[in-house]
Design a protein around this motif. Structure first.
Motif, PDB file in Angstrom:
ATOM      1  N   MET A 124       9.662  -3.080  -4.663  1.00  0.00           N
ATOM      2  CA  MET A 124       8.667  -3.355  -3.629  1.00  0.00           C
ATOM      3  C   MET A 124       9.004  -4.647  -2.894  1.00  0.00           C
ATOM      4  N   LEU A 125       9.439  -5.663  -3.621  1.00  0.00           N
ATOM      5  CA  LEU A 125       9.832  -6.926  -2.989  1.00  0.00           C
ATOM      6  C   LEU A 125      11.017  -6.718  -2.049  1.00  0.00           C
ATOM      7  N   LYS A 126      11.943  -5.843  -2.453  1.00  0.00           N
ATOM      8  CA  LYS A 126      13.085  -5.548  -1.584  1.00  0.00           C
ATOM      9  C   LYS A 126      12.635  -4.893  -0.270  1.00  0.00           C
TER      10      LYS A 126
ATOM     11  N   SER B  87       0.821  -1.214   0.000  1.00  0.00           N
ATOM     12  CA  SER B  87       0.000   0.000   0.000  1.00  0.00           C
ATOM     13  C   SER B  87       0.857   1.268   0.000  1.00  0.00           C
ATOM     14  N   VAL B  88       1.838   1.334   0.882  1.00  0.00           N
ATOM     15  CA  VAL B  88       2.691   2.527   0.954  1.00  0.00           C
ATOM     16  C   VAL B  88       3.529   2.666  -0.322  1.00  0.00           C
ATOM     17  N   SER B  89       3.895   1.550  -0.926  1.00  0.00           N
ATOM     18  CA  SER B  89       4.667   1.600  -2.171  1.00  0.00           C
ATOM     19  C   SER B  89       3.863   2.210  -3.308  1.00  0.00           C
ATOM     20  N   LEU B  90       2.539   2.073  -3.240  1.00  0.00           N
ATOM     21  CA  LEU B  90       1.693   2.615  -4.302  1.00  0.00           C
ATOM     22  C   LEU B  90       1.478   4.121  -4.179  1.00  0.00           C
ATOM     23  N   LEU B  91       1.709   4.686  -2.998  1.00  0.00           N
ATOM     24  CA  LEU B  91       1.433   6.105  -2.776  1.00  0.00           C
ATOM     25  C   LEU B  91       2.259   7.039  -3.671  1.00  0.00           C
ATOM     26  N   PRO B  92       3.539   6.753  -3.934  1.00  0.00           N
ATOM     27  CA  PRO B  92       4.314   7.684  -4.781  1.00  0.00           C
ATOM     28  C   PRO B  92       3.976   7.604  -6.265  1.00  0.00           C
TER      29      PRO B  92
ATOM     30  N   ALA C 260      10.221   4.780   5.781  1.00  0.00           N
ATOM     31  CA  ALA C 260      11.289   4.053   5.086  1.00  0.00           C
ATOM     32  C   ALA C 260      10.817   3.514   3.743  1.00  0.00           C
ATOM     33  N   VAL C 261       9.636   2.905   3.726  1.00  0.00           N
ATOM     34  CA  VAL C 261       9.126   2.321   2.481  1.00  0.00           C
ATOM     35  C   VAL C 261       8.833   3.408   1.455  1.00  0.00           C
ATOM     36  N   PHE C 262       8.178   4.498   1.876  1.00  0.00           N
ATOM     37  CA  PHE C 262       7.842   5.578   0.947  1.00  0.00           C
ATOM     38  C   PHE C 262       9.106   6.191   0.334  1.00  0.00           C
ATOM     39  N   CYS C 263      10.097   6.503   1.169  1.00  0.00           N
ATOM     40  CA  CYS C 263      11.336   7.116   0.665  1.00  0.00           C
ATOM     41  C   CYS C 263      12.100   6.158  -0.242  1.00  0.00           C
ATOM     42  N   HIS C 264      12.077   4.875   0.086  1.00  0.00           N
ATOM     43  CA  HIS C 264      12.750   3.878  -0.752  1.00  0.00           C
ATOM     44  C   HIS C 264      12.147   3.845  -2.148  1.00  0.00           C
ATOM     45  N   ILE C 265      10.832   3.812  -2.234  1.00  0.00           N
ATOM     46  CA  ILE C 265      10.169   3.754  -3.540  1.00  0.00           C
ATOM     47  C   ILE C 265      10.333   5.068  -4.299  1.00  0.00           C
ATOM     48  N   GLN C 266      10.112   6.165  -3.610  1.00  0.00           N
ATOM     49  CA  GLN C 266      10.150   7.478  -4.267  1.00  0.00           C
ATOM     50  C   GLN C 266      11.540   7.809  -4.810  1.00  0.00           C
ATOM     51  N   LYS C 267      12.558   7.610  -3.988  1.00  0.00           N
ATOM     52  CA  LYS C 267      13.899   8.066  -4.347  1.00  0.00           C
ATOM     53  C   LYS C 267      14.712   6.996  -5.075  1.00  0.00           C
ATOM     54  N   TYR C 268      14.691   5.765  -4.561  1.00  0.00           N
ATOM     55  CA  TYR C 268      15.633   4.759  -5.056  1.00  0.00           C
ATOM     56  C   TYR C 268      15.009   3.741  -6.003  1.00  0.00           C
ATOM     57  N   VAL C 269      13.705   3.815  -6.207  1.00  0.00           N
ATOM     58  CA  VAL C 269      13.064   2.955  -7.209  1.00  0.00           C
ATOM     59  C   VAL C 269      12.557   3.801  -8.376  1.00  0.00           C
TER      60      VAL C 269
END
Length: 352
Positions: free
Chosen positions: A97-99, A77-82, A209-218
């Protein structure tokens, strides 16, 4: 001569009859042996399969794998927000997302099993069905599994090379350890304020952590947090804090016996129960207002307003019917709160 020949023929017939009987007895014995052995083989197979399933069930209950569902749902869910368009749903996104899923799932299990190790004597009174309390696992087995899972959680956070995931997993590990482990200035669960703070911090750290990971590094975008994300942080932090306080309500007897001064022990079940339900209802009110103000589409406004009002109504109805003297009923409501917590991960997608 004729008589002698007749005697020989009779003797030959008798010999053939004896041979047939011996063959029949031997064949019959063989069939009996096979029929006797075959069920034993089947029984051995059934016993082996049953033993494997039993071991899997014990492992599942020790690791409390049902709680993993909430973690996976939260990461997705949080991964989908960005995301801003369907074009963002690339293979790289799903790998990213799996990471995020793996380290937090491992650490979620680690925190739960560590708590069982440090609370063995308490669980024997409060929750004798737990794997360690019932003796299905020895302390040695529990420690080995807990250490292995903790290492996998930290290891995946390091290996994947995403700073938000690294910092997030380290904080998750440290706070989870501080909550349970019996060392000076630690074992936060015996200090009500620190216990509630630690669980709230878990939720805040996880979402961020999850939001920043997806937004910046994915997705490779600047770290800009939309207004709806601040709602997510506040809502889940408050909800998680309530869960951290509420879970102690059915454990008052055991906590009192071992001198653990939870809010429920200090102030009584009824008062803590009322405050927890009140905070959750206020939280849902906050969600209704936020959804109505921040959601850009009419459909999104309707879903968020109606959805949160419905969840609040379900909570109120369940809370009114609970007998606080029945620990199993309170425990059932606690598990229902986790379902509401997970349901929120669906509704937050409409606050955009």
């Amino acid at each position: 001569m004729a008589q002698t020949q007749t005697l020989r023929e009779v003797s030959s017939v008798n010999q053939r009859t004896r041979n047939k009987n011996q063959i029949g007895q031997t064949f019959g014995a063989t069939l009996k042996d096979e029929s006797a052995l075959q069920p034993k083989d089947d029984n051995n197979k059934v016993t082996a399969q049953s033993d494997i399933w039993r071991k899997c069930d014990v492992f599942r209950r020790f690791c409390r794998l049902h709680s993993v569902t909430g973690t996976v749902t939260g990461v997705v869910s949080v991964s989908l927000l960005p995301l801003t368009s369907f074009g963002d749903l690339s293979p790289e996104f799903f790998v990213g997302m799996l990471k995020a899923v793996l380290p937090f799932v491992f650490l979620n299990i680690y925190v739960g099993t560590l708590n069982q190790l440090t609370d063995l004597d308490i669980d024997k009174k409060n929750k004798p069905h737990y794997v360690l309390a019932s003796g299905e696992y020895s302390m040695g087995q529990g420690k080995a599994i807990t250490a292995a899972i903790g290492i996998m959680g930290l290891g995946t956070g390091i290996i994947f090379g995403s700073p938000p995931l690294l910092y997030g997993t380290i904080i998750h590990f440290l706070v989870g350890t501080a909550y349970s482990v019996k060392l000076p200035y630690l074992r936060w669960k015996t200090k009500p304020f620190l216990a509630a703070l630690g669980i709230g911090l878990h939720a805040f750290n996880f979402q961020l952590a999850v939001f920043c990971h997806i937004q910046k590094y994915v997705l490779g975008r600047p770290l800009v947090h939309p207004k709806s994300f601040y709602f997510v942080l506040i809502f889940f932090m408050l909800f998680a804090t309530v869960l951290g306080v509420f879970k102690d309500i059915p454990d008052v007897a055991g906590d009192q016996a071992f001198g653990i001064q939870t809010y429920s022990v200090r102030h009584g079940k009824k008062k803590v129960f009322f405050i927890c339900i009140l905070v959750l209802l206020i939280n849902y009110g906050f969600a209704v207002v936020t959804g109505a103000v921040l959601s850009s589409l009419l459909l999104s406004k309707l879903v968020t307003v109606v959805g949160h009002c419905s969840l609040a109504s379900l909570l109120w109805r369940r809370a009114k019917s609970v007998n606080l003297d029945d620990d199993s009923a309170v425990e059932s409501l606690y598990m229902f709160l986790w379902k509401l917590f997970t349901a929120e991960y669906v509704l937050i997608q409409f606050i955009r």
